[in-house]
Structure formats: C-alpha cells, structure tokens
Design a protein around this motif. Structure first.
Motif, PDB file in Angstrom:
ATOM      1  N   GLU A  79      27.115  94.134  53.062  1.00 16.77           N
ATOM      2  CA  GLU A  79      26.943  95.291  53.926  1.00 16.77           C
ATOM      3  C   GLU A  79      28.264  96.044  53.972  1.00 16.77           C
ATOM      4  OE1 GLU A  79      25.465  94.406  57.755  1.00 16.77           O
ATOM      5  OE2 GLU A  79      23.642  93.403  57.037  1.00 16.77           O
ATOM      6  N   PHE A  80      28.190  97.360  53.823  1.00 16.26           N
ATOM      7  CA  PHE A  80      29.383  98.192  53.796  1.00 16.26           C
ATOM      8  C   PHE A  80      29.544  98.901  55.136  1.00 16.26           C
ATOM      9  CE2 PHE A  80      28.102  97.559  49.450  1.00 16.26           C
ATOM     10  CZ  PHE A  80      29.304  97.397  48.763  1.00 16.26           C
ATOM     11  N   SER A  81      30.782  98.975  55.613  1.00 20.53           N
ATOM     12  CA  SER A  81      31.047  99.618  56.902  1.00 20.53           C
ATOM     13  C   SER A  81      30.730 101.111  56.868  1.00 20.53           C
ATOM     14  CB  SER A  81      32.505  99.403  57.305  1.00 20.53           C
ATOM     15  OG  SER A  81      33.390  99.958  56.338  1.00 20.53           O
ATOM     16  N   ARG A  82      30.730 101.675  55.666  1.00 23.86           N
ATOM     17  CA  ARG A  82      30.317 103.070  55.462  1.00 23.86           C
ATOM     18  C   ARG A  82      29.920 103.213  54.004  1.00 23.86           C
ATOM     19  NH1 ARG A  82      34.845 107.319  53.766  1.00 23.86           N
ATOM     20  NH2 ARG A  82      33.348 107.397  52.048  1.00 23.86           N
ATOM     21  N   ASP A  83      29.227 104.291  53.690  1.00 19.73           N
ATOM     22  CA  ASP A  83      28.844 104.565  52.314  1.00 19.73           C
ATOM     23  C   ASP A  83      30.111 104.726  51.475  1.00 19.73           C
ATOM     24  OD1 ASP A  83      27.890 105.519  49.887  1.00 19.73           O
ATOM     25  OD2 ASP A  83      26.503 106.957  50.786  1.00 19.73           O
ATOM     26  N   PRO A  84      30.280 103.943  50.401  1.00 20.43           N
ATOM     27  CA  PRO A  84      31.484 104.112  49.582  1.00 20.43           C
ATOM     28  C   PRO A  84      31.617 105.502  48.967  1.00 20.43           C
ATOM     29  CG  PRO A  84      30.446 102.002  49.122  1.00 20.43           C
ATOM     30  CD  PRO A  84      29.491 102.779  49.983  1.00 20.43           C
ATOM     31  N   PHE A  85      30.499 106.159  48.672  1.00 11.62           N
ATOM     32  CA  PHE A  85      30.577 107.521  48.157  1.00 11.62           C
ATOM     33  C   PHE A  85      31.007 108.480  49.266  1.00 11.62           C
ATOM     34  CE2 PHE A  85      27.235 106.849  44.570  1.00 11.62           C
ATOM     35  CZ  PHE A  85      28.230 106.338  43.746  1.00 11.62           C
ATOM     36  N   ASP A  86      31.817 109.464  48.902  1.00 11.60           N
ATOM     37  CA  ASP A  86      32.106 110.549  49.825  1.00 11.60           C
ATOM     38  C   ASP A  86      30.788 111.191  50.260  1.00 11.60           C
ATOM     39  OD1 ASP A  86      34.476 112.596  50.659  1.00 11.60           O
ATOM     40  OD2 ASP A  86      32.658 113.704  50.117  1.00 11.60           O
ATOM     41  N   PRO A  87      30.630 111.517  51.545  1.00 14.86           N
ATOM     42  CA  PRO A  87      29.344 112.083  52.008  1.00 14.86           C
ATOM     43  C   PRO A  87      28.900 113.303  51.204  1.00 14.86           C
ATOM     44  CG  PRO A  87      30.762 111.552  53.872  1.00 14.86           C
ATOM     45  CD  PRO A  87      31.596 111.354  52.636  1.00 14.86           C
ATOM     46  N   ARG A  88      29.846 114.119  50.762  1.00 16.45           N
ATOM     47  CA  ARG A  88      29.486 115.305  49.974  1.00 16.45           C
ATOM     48  C   ARG A  88      28.942 114.900  48.609  1.00 16.45           C
ATOM     49  NH1 ARG A  88      35.198 117.930  49.771  1.00 16.45           N
ATOM     50  NH2 ARG A  88      35.664 115.698  49.586  1.00 16.45           N
ATOM     51  N   PHE A  89      29.512 113.842  48.034  1.00 17.82           N
ATOM     52  CA  PHE A  89      29.025 113.379  46.735  1.00 17.82           C
ATOM     53  C   PHE A  89      27.618 112.812  46.878  1.00 17.82           C
ATOM     54  CE2 PHE A  89      28.385 110.497  43.220  1.00 17.82           C
ATOM     55  CZ  PHE A  89      28.966 111.148  42.155  1.00 17.82           C
ATOM     56  N   ARG A  90      27.388 112.018  47.916  1.00 21.86           N
ATOM     57  CA  ARG A  90      26.054 111.433  48.111  1.00 21.86           C
ATOM     58  C   ARG A  90      25.022 112.531  48.323  1.00 21.86           C
ATOM     59  NH1 ARG A  90      24.066 106.728  46.738  1.00 21.86           N
ATOM     60  NH2 ARG A  90      25.725 105.584  47.799  1.00 21.86           N
ATOM     61  N   ALA A  91      25.374 113.562  49.100  1.00 25.64           N
ATOM     62  CA  ALA A  91      24.432 114.654  49.347  1.00 25.64           C
ATOM     63  C   ALA A  91      24.106 115.390  48.054  1.00 25.64           C
ATOM     64  CB  ALA A  91      25.015 115.617  50.380  1.00 25.64           C
ATOM     65  N   LEU A  92      25.112 115.629  47.218  1.00 26.35           N
ATOM     66  CA  LEU A  92      24.878 116.333  45.958  1.00 26.35           C
ATOM     67  C   LEU A  92      24.065 115.467  45.000  1.00 26.35           C
ATOM     68  CD1 LEU A  92      25.602 119.081  44.706  1.00 26.35           C
ATOM     69  CD2 LEU A  92      27.597 117.990  43.669  1.00 26.35           C
ATOM     70  N   LEU A  93      24.342 114.168  45.001  1.00 26.66           N
ATOM     71  CA  LEU A  93      23.568 113.257  44.162  1.00 26.66           C
ATOM     72  C   LEU A  93      22.101 113.258  44.591  1.00 26.66           C
ATOM     73  CD1 LEU A  93      24.019 111.221  41.822  1.00 26.66           C
ATOM     74  CD2 LEU A  93      24.256 109.440  43.563  1.00 26.66           C
ATOM     75  N   ASP A  94      21.850 113.250  45.891  1.00 23.88           N
ATOM     76  CA  ASP A  94      20.474 113.314  46.400  1.00 23.88           C
ATOM     77  C   ASP A  94      19.818 114.639  46.027  1.00 23.88           C
ATOM     78  OD1 ASP A  94      20.745 110.808  47.510  1.00 23.88           O
ATOM     79  OD2 ASP A  94      21.190 111.536  49.528  1.00 23.88           O
ATOM     80  N   GLU A  95      20.600 115.729  46.090  1.00 25.77           N
ATOM     81  CA  GLU A  95      20.075 117.047  45.717  1.00 25.77           C
ATOM     82  C   GLU A  95      19.591 117.041  44.271  1.00 25.77           C
ATOM     83  OE1 GLU A  95      21.966 121.431  44.716  1.00 25.77           O
ATOM     84  OE2 GLU A  95      22.848 120.287  46.365  1.00 25.77           O
ATOM     85  N   GLY A  96      20.282 116.298  43.420  1.00 24.91           N
ATOM     86  CA  GLY A  96      19.901 116.215  42.011  1.00 24.91           C
ATOM     87  C   GLY A  96      18.928 115.099  41.714  1.00 24.91           C
ATOM     88  N   GLY A  97      18.241 114.594  42.725  1.00 24.02           N
ATOM     89  CA  GLY A  97      17.223 113.570  42.493  1.00 24.02           C
ATOM     90  C   GLY A  97      17.791 112.219  42.108  1.00 24.02           C
ATOM     91  N   SER A  98      19.056 111.957  42.481  1.00 28.33           N
ATOM     92  CA  SER A  98      19.728 110.696  42.118  1.00 28.33           C
ATOM     93  C   SER A  98      19.608 110.419  40.625  1.00 28.33           C
ATOM     94  CB  SER A  98      19.159 109.523  42.937  1.00 28.33           C
ATOM     95  OG  SER A  98      19.443 109.693  44.311  1.00 28.33           O
ATOM     96  N   SER A  99      19.922 111.432  39.830  1.00 27.30           N
ATOM     97  CA  SER A  99      19.879 111.284  38.374  1.00 27.30           C
ATOM     98  C   SER A  99      20.904 110.245  37.919  1.00 27.30           C
ATOM     99  CB  SER A  99      20.165 112.624  37.690  1.00 27.30           C
ATOM    100  OG  SER A  99      19.187 113.582  38.029  1.00 27.30           O
ATOM    101  N   GLY A 100      20.702 109.728  36.707  1.00 32.25           N
ATOM    102  CA  GLY A 100      21.618 108.723  36.182  1.00 32.25           C
ATOM    103  C   GLY A 100      21.631 108.723  34.668  1.00 32.25           C
ATOM    104  N   VAL A 101      22.667 108.075  34.106  1.00 34.04           N
ATOM    105  CA  VAL A 101      22.745 107.896  32.659  1.00 34.04           C
ATOM    106  C   VAL A 101      22.796 106.407  32.350  1.00 34.04           C
ATOM    107  CG1 VAL A 101      23.853 110.092  32.123  1.00 34.04           C
ATOM    108  CG2 VAL A 101      25.274 108.111  32.693  1.00 34.04           C
ATOM    109  N   LEU A 102      22.286 106.049  31.166  1.00 31.38           N
ATOM    110  CA  LEU A 102      22.354 104.676  30.676  1.00 31.38           C
ATOM    111  C   LEU A 102      23.526 104.591  29.703  1.00 31.38           C
ATOM    112  CD1 LEU A 102      18.538 104.061  30.108  1.00 31.38           C
ATOM    113  CD2 LEU A 102      19.932 103.377  32.066  1.00 31.38           C
ATOM    114  N   THR A 103      24.532 103.820  30.072  1.00 37.46           N
ATOM    115  CA  THR A 103      25.772 103.752  29.302  1.00 37.46           C
ATOM    116  C   THR A 103      25.707 102.627  28.270  1.00 37.46           C
ATOM    117  OG1 THR A 103      26.822 102.268  30.898  1.00 37.46           O
ATOM    118  CG2 THR A 103      27.020 104.632  31.288  1.00 37.46           C
ATOM    119  N   PRO A 104      26.570 102.658  27.246  1.00 40.42           N
ATOM    120  CA  PRO A 104      26.435 101.686  26.153  1.00 40.42           C
ATOM    121  C   PRO A 104      27.078 100.333  26.402  1.00 40.42           C
ATOM    122  CG  PRO A 104      28.139 103.267  25.619  1.00 40.42           C
ATOM    123  CD  PRO A 104      27.518 103.734  26.907  1.00 40.42           C
TER     124      PRO A 104
END
Length: 675
Positions: free
Chosen positions: A87-112
């Motif tokens: 359990e984390f005392s707060r979201d490790p991501f900056d709140p602005r980053f998490r909001a932008l990630l959510d705005e983009g549908g939590s997109s992701g890449v598969l790395t090699p």
C-alpha cells in the motif's frame, strides 16, 4: 536446403511446451538448443530473398503537416502500483501525470526487455523493427538505416537527440548518426548542476533541453528525442533537494526508493510538458517507459504481488503483460492525450507517421503488409510471442500452433526479424534492393556541440602532500588522486598542479583527478592548483603545500616551521585512535611529522587509512577543529587513504559519514609518545 527439415525433425523428436529461449535450453539441452537455433536462423535467411523481392517501389515521401515532434523515453518508468502487495501513502505518479494518463485511456506499450537494455527499446521505437536479444546498437549496427529520425530529416526536419549519459554509452555515438540524428547532446553538453546520485536530475535535464530547442532554427520543424535518466536504478534521490514523498506498507526500501524516483520523474516531465504545450499547442508529443524496474537481489516484490517472474515456462499471460507493459502518453496537439490502447513499442513509429500525415512509399516497416491490424496487437517478450485476440491477450506457444491469430502474429514477427537482420548485416545492399539508395548515404552528426566549460568547486583536496610520496592513494591502483566537490560542471576538464595536469573524471558531485604515478610531485614547495578546459583556465582553486621528505622517508618536520617553535619532541609513527560511536568503522593512522608540546601532539602531518566493511557507498571524512563547523577533508569508496597537512592535534575530530549522509562515527588521534 536441409535447414527447414532439420528444424521440423527436431520439433518432432524433442517437442517443447514453450517458445522462450530459457525454456528451450532447459528442456532440450545445449546441443539440441544450438542445432534448433542454427536451423531457425537459416530458415529466416532463406526467407529474406522472397521478402525483399516483394518490395522495391520508389521512395517518394510526402508530408501533409509540418508539426514539431517530441519523443520522450522515460527511464525505468512503470506503474509502481502494480506491486499489489504494498500500500502506498500516495499515488507514486504525479497527480497531473495520472490525470493525463487516464485522459488517454491508460494506454501502454509492450517493451522488448525486462529491467535493462534501454538501447533496444530505443531501436524499436526509432526503427520500427523488433530488437534482438543482444544490444543492437553495440553489436549489430553497421551502417545507415531507414529509421524515423532519418525519414524526418529527409522531409526537412531538424533532428536532435538528448541524453545526459556519456555519448558512447550503449554505442549511441555511432548508432544515433546511422539512424539519422543531426545533433546529439550527451554528457559534456549538460551542466551537471543537480544530481541524483551520479545522474543528472530530470528537472535540470528538461530545462536544458528547452534551452537547446530554443536554439534550433525557427524556419524548420524539429524532431526532439529525449532519454531521461534520474529514475535509473538504484533509484537514488538527493535527499536535501528531494525528500521522500511516498512510503509503503509493509515497508520495503527498494520499492519506496523506486516510487519516490517515479514521483519526482513524473513531476519533472509534467513541468516540461506544460511549457512545451504552452509554447506549441500543435506539437505531437509521445512519452513511454522503456522497461519495468529491477528489484535486486531476488525481485521479491514481484512474486509477493502475484507476478510469477521466476516461473518457466511462462503460462500466465498476465505475468508477461505486467513485466512488459509500461505507460504511454500519445498527445496529438490540441486533441490532447488520445487512447491508442496497448501497442507494441515497434508500432509507435507507425502511429507517429500517421499522425503527421506521412506517406513514405516503400519504407520497409511502414508498408501495408507489415502494418496489418495484427501488428499493433502483437509483441515478443522474453522469447514469447503475445497477441491480442477477441477473448484477450494470449501467449502463442506450441499449443497454439493452429490458432489463426497466433499464426499471423508469429509469421509477422518472423518477417520483421528477417528484414531487420538483412538491414543490420547488409545495409547498403538491402536498401538498394528496397529502392532506398538515398537513405543509404551516411549523414553527419554533431556530438556535444561546444557550449563552453564551467566548474564551480565547493571544496577540494588533499591540499598537502610529501614530495616523492603518494597522496590520497587509490585502492587497487595505488595511484594518487585529487578530489573536487562541485556544485556545477560541464565539459571536458583537466586539473593542473604546478606544471602537471591530468583529466578530471567522474559523474557525481565529487569528481577525481587521478595522477598517472603514485608520486607525481618530486619537489617541496607551494604549487598553484587550476582547472583547465583545453589550454584555457576556467578556475583557480588555490595552492597545494608539498613538504620535503626527511632522510628516513617521512616529511621533514622543519618544513612546517611552527611545529618546533618553543621546543618539543618530534612525533612520528603509529597513533592511537580514540573512537566515538564508530561501530564497524576501522581507522588507523600514523604521524609522518609533528611535535609534542607538554603531553599533547600538535602540528602533525598524518597518514590515515579507513574502511567500513558494511558500506556499499562512498565515505566522506569531515574535520572539526574545536567547536568550528565540520568541513569536508577527504572522500573515498568503502575504504580510503589520505595525508593531512601540518594541522592535526589531539582536539581535532575526524567525522565519517556515508555518501548518502548516514553517520558512521568519529575519531580523535593521540600520540602515545607524548604522554
């Protein structure tokens, strides 16, 4: 001719339950493993001819919109909340980053790769082809390739790569030029003014990147490629500037260090992003993580969180997704962050060129047959092909040999790998066959364009030595070294003492000038100490006092003048070490010269050796005279040796701390012969 049959015979005689290399080796043993992979490479080589003959259309690129492009590789950037055991005392991501990630549908890449080989992630995202299992930049690239920066350069873009590590790290000093970058700002381009351990903090890196793009020509669009570094293992932050923001329950130091590194890295990215979008709202901005974090020594946070990282063969696709998938932001100008789903990293160049409206006929990794619907939904990770089917993600192992989606994904990977191998092994010939002769021509790349050296030295040492003897002797080499604590530094520098000079080395806030012989100063005297950039002096540090040796090889006490004023007996030889809460710290000292006044030692030149067997970090030695504020005297690894000037007395305290600020203990030195 026999290679395909050889492979089939081996598959029949030695059936496998997985396709990754580790399981191959475990289940088949060395001989069958080597035969199988030799046959596999021959099959791929045989396919290259057919693959290349199907191409060859003319290279006529078209660009519909001239937009600036920013592509950001975020070092070791992964969502720490996937460690579900904590359990984390707060979201490790900056709140602005998490909001932008959510705005983009939590997109992701598969790395090699998992936990390392950043350069292979770079190869995939810049060249649109799957990476190999070795460092492609270092061991496979031999010439110019038709990668994204080269394509954009041909279309009139200025191409800039920025990474604050040394230019030759992973072979970037050659590979970036072959991929089409015109400029590469590396280690010596950056002012190292704010460090996390030995790495430049991302906030400073982004600020200096903004300054670099401001200096580009305003008449042409640019491709700005950045590789960050301050969230790199071992995830150290400067505690004075960046105190911990995140804690975990249960407590785990490695997870907490990583979470805090991500907290500050994501905040620095969002500050940079706000400035870029404010200045250029039409810009295309893409940011992604290159791989998941390693958690030495045993990756236990993964297994504690149900991510079966050690289980082979991999049977749960969720484990591979957790290990491979990293966050992705695809910011399409004024549209903001758009949802592109989970895509393979090598598919990002396709998304970027489509967003720019580029139609490069004949460019190998952008042709229709290479970019079928299956291409965006398939990847290879740790030897396993994974693909998205109607019912969800699946591992394409031997049990899915007849599955249509897996057959298509595996065939696509084989064709891409064949094309990659041909381009890497025979770039000129392959590009000629593809009708891309123009892209085979080499391009110039400027590395670390000169922007002036600078250095701000907070302290340095040792400031005294004995003629013909070593000083600050280095463990292993036995060479003498001068240390410099700096607050800002840039460029290739040299340290000069008297008429001698040597290179300044190091990447943290304490640098070293290692001298080519143990005894580099043969004559006593006062020698000026300067820092040079080429032949130009950029800083004057002071003077180094060198005492004359006595007949028995120790310092000549008479060279210290005041040591014998008023009489007194000479002090030489081993000293007693009075310890103060020193724990495992080990300290020994010997007087090279000095004097007894009454029952006290004064004006002694002392050679001191220290070590801390439990320390993984460096050791800093502070000196405190009476009630004065302690000052830095010397710095070393887990053990070190240094010689003082003629200022040691029995009231001087030597205070030892780790390089991270943890107090290890303190000592005073006593001369038994004075009592």
């Amino acid at each position: 001719m026999l290679a395909p049959w050889q492979g089939r015979v081996i598959d029949v005689l030695f059936p496998l339950h997985s396709s990754d290399y580790t399981t191959h080796l475990q289940q088949r043993g060395g001989v069958q493993f080597l035969l199988d992979h030799r046959a596999r490479h021959q099959v791929l080589a045989a396919r290259q001819g057919d693959l290349l003959r199907r191409r060859g259309s003319a290279y006529v690129p078209q660009l519909s919109r001239r937009r600036n492009v920013h592509l950001v590789l975020l070092e070791t950037f992964w969502d720490p909340q996937a460690f579900e055991a904590f359990e984390f005392s707060r979201d490790p991501f900056d709140p602005r980053f998490r909001a932008l990630l959510d705005e983009g549908g939590s997109s992701g890449v598969l790395t090699p790769h998992f936990g390392h080989l950043t350069a292979n992630a770079e190869f995939e995202v810049l060249c649109g082809l799957p990476a190999a299992n070795v460092a492609v930049f270092q061991s496979r690239m031999t010439g110019s390739l038709p990668c994204l920066p080269r394509l954009l350069r041909e279309l009139g873009y200025q191409t800039l790569a920025s990474h604050s590590n040394h230019a030759d790290s992973w072979g970037r000093d050659r590979a970036y030029g072959w991929m089409g970058f015109a400029h590469f700002n590396a280690y010596d381009s950056f002012v190292r003014d704010d460090l996390d351990g030995v790495f430049l903090n991302d906030g400073s890196f982004y600020r200096q990147n903004r300054e670099a793009i401001a200096g580009l020509s305003p008449g042409a669009p640019y491709f700005n490629y950045l590789v960050t570094i301050s969230s790199h293992y071992p995830y150290r932050q400067n505690p004075e500037r960046r105190p911990a923001l995140v804690s975990t329950s249960p407590t785990n130091a490695a997870v907490e260090d990583y979470a805090n590194a991500i907290a500050y890295s994501s905040a620095a990215f969002m500050d940079w992003l706000a400035d870029i979008r404010r200045a250029d709202p039409e810009a295309l901005i893409v940011a992604f993580g290159d791989h998941a974090p390693t958690m030495p020594p045993d990756q236990r946070p993964y297994s504690q969180s149900g991510i079966k990282i050690h289980t082979r063969p991999f049977e749960e696709v969720q484990t591979l997704l957790s290990m491979s998938r990293t966050p992705l932001l695809f910011i399409d100008g004024r549209k903001g962050a758009v949802n592109v789903g989970t895509v393979s990293l090598e598919h990002l160049p396709v998304l970027i060129t489509r967003a720019l409206g580029i139609h490069p006929e004949g460019l190998p990794y952008l042709t229709d047959d290479m970019q079928s619907a299956r291409a965006a939904k398939s990847a290879r990770f740790l030897g396993n092909v994974i693909t998205l089917k109607d019912e969800g993600w699946a591992i394409c192992g031997p049990q899915q040999r007849e599955d249509e989606a897996c057959l298509e994904a595996s065939d696509l990977y084989d064709r891409k790998r064949s094309l990659r191998d041909a381009l890497l092994a025979r770039p000129l010939e392959t590009l000629g066959v593809l009708g891309l002769e123009a892209l085979a021509q080499p391009t110039d790349m400027n590395i670390d364009a000169p922007s002036g050296c600078l250095i701000d030295v907070q302290d340095w040492g040792p400031k005294s030595a004995v003629a013909g003897d070593h000083f600050n002797r280095q463990t292993g080499s036995g060479l003498s070294a001068t240390w410099l604590r700096v607050t800002r530094v840039r460029g290739k520098l040299r340290l000069q003492i008297g008429a001698m000079s040597t290179e300044v080395e190091g990447a943290g806030d304490v640098l070293a000038a290692v001298w080519p012989a143990p005894s580099v100063i043969k004559d006593p005297g006062e020698f000026p100490v300067r820092v040079l950039c080429g032949e130009k002096e950029v800083a004057t540090l002071g003077t180094m006092t060198v005492a004359a040796p006595s007949i028995d090889g120790n310092a000549d006490s008479s060279s210290h003048g005041e040591a014998f004023e008023g009489g007194g007996r000479a002090v030489t030889g081993p000293l007693s070490v009075q310890r103060e809460d020193a724990g495992s710290l080990q300290v020994s000292a010997s007087a090279l010269s000095g004097v007894c006044r009454g029952d006290k030692m004064e004006a002694a030149v002392v050679e001191m050796h220290w070590q801390h067997p439990e320390s993984e970090h460096g050791i800093r030695v502070m000196v405190q005279q009476g009630q004065e504020t302690p000052r830095l005297w010397s710095e070393s690894g887990p053990q070190g040796t240094s010689i003082t000037g003629p200022w040691v007395n029995e009231d001087v305290r030597f205070i030892f701390t780790s390089s991270t600020g943890h107090r290890l203990g303190a000592v005073k030195l006593l001369a038994p012969g004075c009592a």
